[in-house]
Design an enzyme around this catalytic site. Structure first.
Site, mmCIF file in Angstrom:
data_model
loop_
_atom_site.group_PDB
_atom_site.id
_atom_site.type_symbol
_atom_site.label_atom_id
_atom_site.label_comp_id
_atom_site.label_asym_id
_atom_site.label_seq_id
_atom_site.Cartn_x
_atom_site.Cartn_y
_atom_site.Cartn_z
ATOM 1 N N TYR A 12 0.835 -1.196 0.000
ATOM 2 C CA TYR A 12 0.000 0.000 0.000
ATOM 3 C C TYR A 12 0.874 1.251 0.000
ATOM 4 O O TYR A 12 2.039 1.227 0.391
ATOM 5 C CB TYR A 12 -0.950 0.003 1.192
ATOM 6 N N GLY A 243 4.651 5.000 11.941
ATOM 7 C CA GLY A 243 4.514 3.669 11.368
ATOM 8 C C GLY A 243 3.096 3.169 11.522
ATOM 9 O O GLY A 243 2.252 3.811 12.152
ATOM 10 N N LYS A 244 2.811 1.995 10.972
ATOM 11 C CA LYS A 244 1.456 1.442 11.043
ATOM 12 C C LYS A 244 1.012 1.244 12.489
ATOM 13 O O LYS A 244 -0.166 1.386 12.814
ATOM 14 C CB LYS A 244 1.402 0.105 10.291
ATOM 15 N N ARG A 245 1.936 0.907 13.369
ATOM 16 C CA ARG A 245 1.587 0.680 14.771
ATOM 17 C C ARG A 245 1.117 1.962 15.465
ATOM 18 O O ARG A 245 0.538 1.906 16.542
ATOM 19 C CB ARG A 245 2.779 0.087 15.525
ATOM 20 N N ASP A 246 1.396 3.097 14.839
ATOM 21 C CA ASP A 246 1.009 4.375 15.421
ATOM 22 C C ASP A 246 -0.336 4.859 14.900
ATOM 23 O O ASP A 246 -0.726 6.004 15.150
ATOM 24 C CB ASP A 246 2.084 5.422 15.128
#
Length: 479
Positions: A12, A243-246
């Site tokens: 993505y 990042g995605k975790r954020d």
């Protein structure tokens, strides 16, 4: 001026990628230059089917049209690195002929031994210190390395200013991998040179590799383009790269959630840049006019999804106020509740016209408009918990609704007449607006909030409105 966006099709496209497309796009448009889309697809192990199409679709959705690249073509075709192997090999052979590149048949096990030796001696690992004395002739199947010429290097970064790096950060980097495809370190330099790129926008993480790039420019006798390093987009905590975790989502997810392209473009362009004013809302054309490299900040910018939602709400109102409901309505097609399918566009436009100023995203329509398309479930607890209504007896609540129903039954059903009737009800009942209007609003919608009461009544229609008021009266009396 020629700028480029050169993403890898490895999944993505996230907001950090997009900002690296927005800035070069704005620069090219402002200067009347060209914006190139180049697909860096030499990492076959990480290649994801459909990722290129996703990149193209995202740029189109944001309005970042490219002048050269996939689909549109251009004088520097092909624009996929995987199709430019012969070009890289041609440039690699120039370096070999100059004695600045060599084949490397060292095994991975031996390279690990070199690393371990450096670790034991507590010295930095640099491959050039283990450079083979008699390398074999290069052919596809063997990695090709650059023969570094370590020295102090100085360069100017358009954002970070004057930069300096010593020889300790320069090494014999790999140019061509064993599979015959180039590394990023080599490919982007060849591509930018052959495509005439004059300005390179990329993340600040590439600063540490710039001395090696400068060595390659020097060896190939190429002019160094203008280098523009973009600071990181930081997590909301501000202590690390986003990042995605954020909580960061892909651009596709933001679109699916009902974020407008104008809003996301506006937000990301201003994430690490401002024009020195207090202005926050910019159209694409306004960004093109206002953008300047010297206003890009040198420190990271915190990502704030709350700000995206606020800005999106501003853009919804701005576009509807400027262009009208009819023009904006097609954008909402995929965001209505399922129950809206039974209603025509004319009715949905009327709903949109009274609800849009409360929207933060288009997907809010699903929850905020359900009661316009289906009778809400009666929940008397909502009345009992209301701070203005909980002290009123059930008998008085029933009487209030019956009085309101009688008054409305004899009212012409248009917004102005309904507002007059509601105002007269305040006089007749001696109740405060927070009491009377809250009760009627809840009986109509059983929603946490709704548009102005007279507008809600007008759009719901006389029969539906009176039926819901009657139903709540019955529910109170039977409670």
């Amino acid at each position: 001026m020629k700028t480029r966006f050169a993403p890898s099709p490895t999944g993505y496209i996230h907001i950090g990628n997009v900002r690296s497309a927005i800035y070069p796009y704005l620069l090219a448009r402002q200067a009347g230059g060209s914006f190139i889309l180049r697909i860096e697809d030499t990492d076959q192990a990480r290649y994801v089917d459909g990722a290129t199409e996703l990149i193209e679709d995202t740029l189109k959705w944001l309005g970042l049209e490219w002048d050269e690249g996939p689909i549109v073509g251009g004088p520097s075709e092909p624009y996929f690195q995987s199709e430019r192997k012969a070009i890289y090999h041609e440039w690699a052979k120039k370096l070999i002929a100059m004695g600045r590149a060599y084949a490397d048949d060292t095994s991975s096990e031996q390279i690990q031994t070199y690393r371990d030796t450096c670790t034991t001696k507590k010295i930095p690992y640099l491959y050039r210190n283990f450079r083979p004395e008699s390398p074999p002739e290069w052919h596809e199947g063997l990695p090709l390395r650059f023969k570094a010429d370590p020295k102090i290097r100085h360069w100017h970064d358009e954002v970070m200013g004057e930069m300096t790096a010593g020889p300790e950060v320069q090494d014999d980097i790999i140019l061509i991998k064993a599979d015959g495809l180039p590394t990023y370190n080599f490919a982007h330099i060849v591509d930018d040179a052959t495509m005439g790129v004059t300005h390179i926008c990329r993340g600040v993480e590439y600063l540490s590799s710039t001395p090696n790039y400068l060595a390659l420019y020097e060896a190939l006798k190429l002019d160094v383009p203008h280098l523009i390093s973009l600071p990181h987009i930081l997590a909301p905590t501000g202590n690390k790269k986003l990042g995605k975790r954020d909580g960061a989502k892909s651009v596709t997810e933001y679109r699916d959630d009902g974020i407008l392209p104008e809003a996301l473009l506006n937000y990301l362009a201003c994430l690490g840049w401002n024009d020195g004013t207090e202005e926050e809302i910019y159209s694409k054309d306004q960004l093109i006019q206002a953008f300047s490299i010297n206003r890009i900040q040198t420190s990271g910018a915190r990502f704030d999804e709350t700000k995206i939602l606020w800005m999106n709400g501003q853009w919804i109102r701005k576009l509807i106020d400027e262009e009208g409901i009819d023009s904006f309505y097609p954008r909402t097609i995929d965001y209505w509740p399922e129950s809206a399918a039974a209603y025509d566009d004319v009715y949905k436009k009327r709903v949109l016209s009274i609800i849009y100023d409360r929207l933060k995203t288009l997907s809010d329509l699903r929850e905020m408009t359900t009661y316009f398309f289906t009778n809400p479930e009666i929940d008397l607890a909502m009345i009992n918990k209301n701070k203005f209504l909980k002290k009123i007896s059930e008998e008085d609540l029933s009487e209030l609704l019956q009085t309101a129903t009688t008054k409305l039954e004899n009212t012409t059903w248009d917004a102005d007449s309904l507002q007059d009737a509601l105002n007269q009800l305040l006089v007749d009942t001696g109740r405060k607006p927070a009491e009377l209007f809250s009760l009627i609003r809840i009986a109509l919608s059983y929603a946490p909030f709704s548009p102005a009461l007279h507008l809600t009544l007008e759009v719901l229609g006389k029969n539906t409105s009176l039926a819901r008021l009657h139903a709540t009266v019955t529910a109170i009396e039977n409670a």
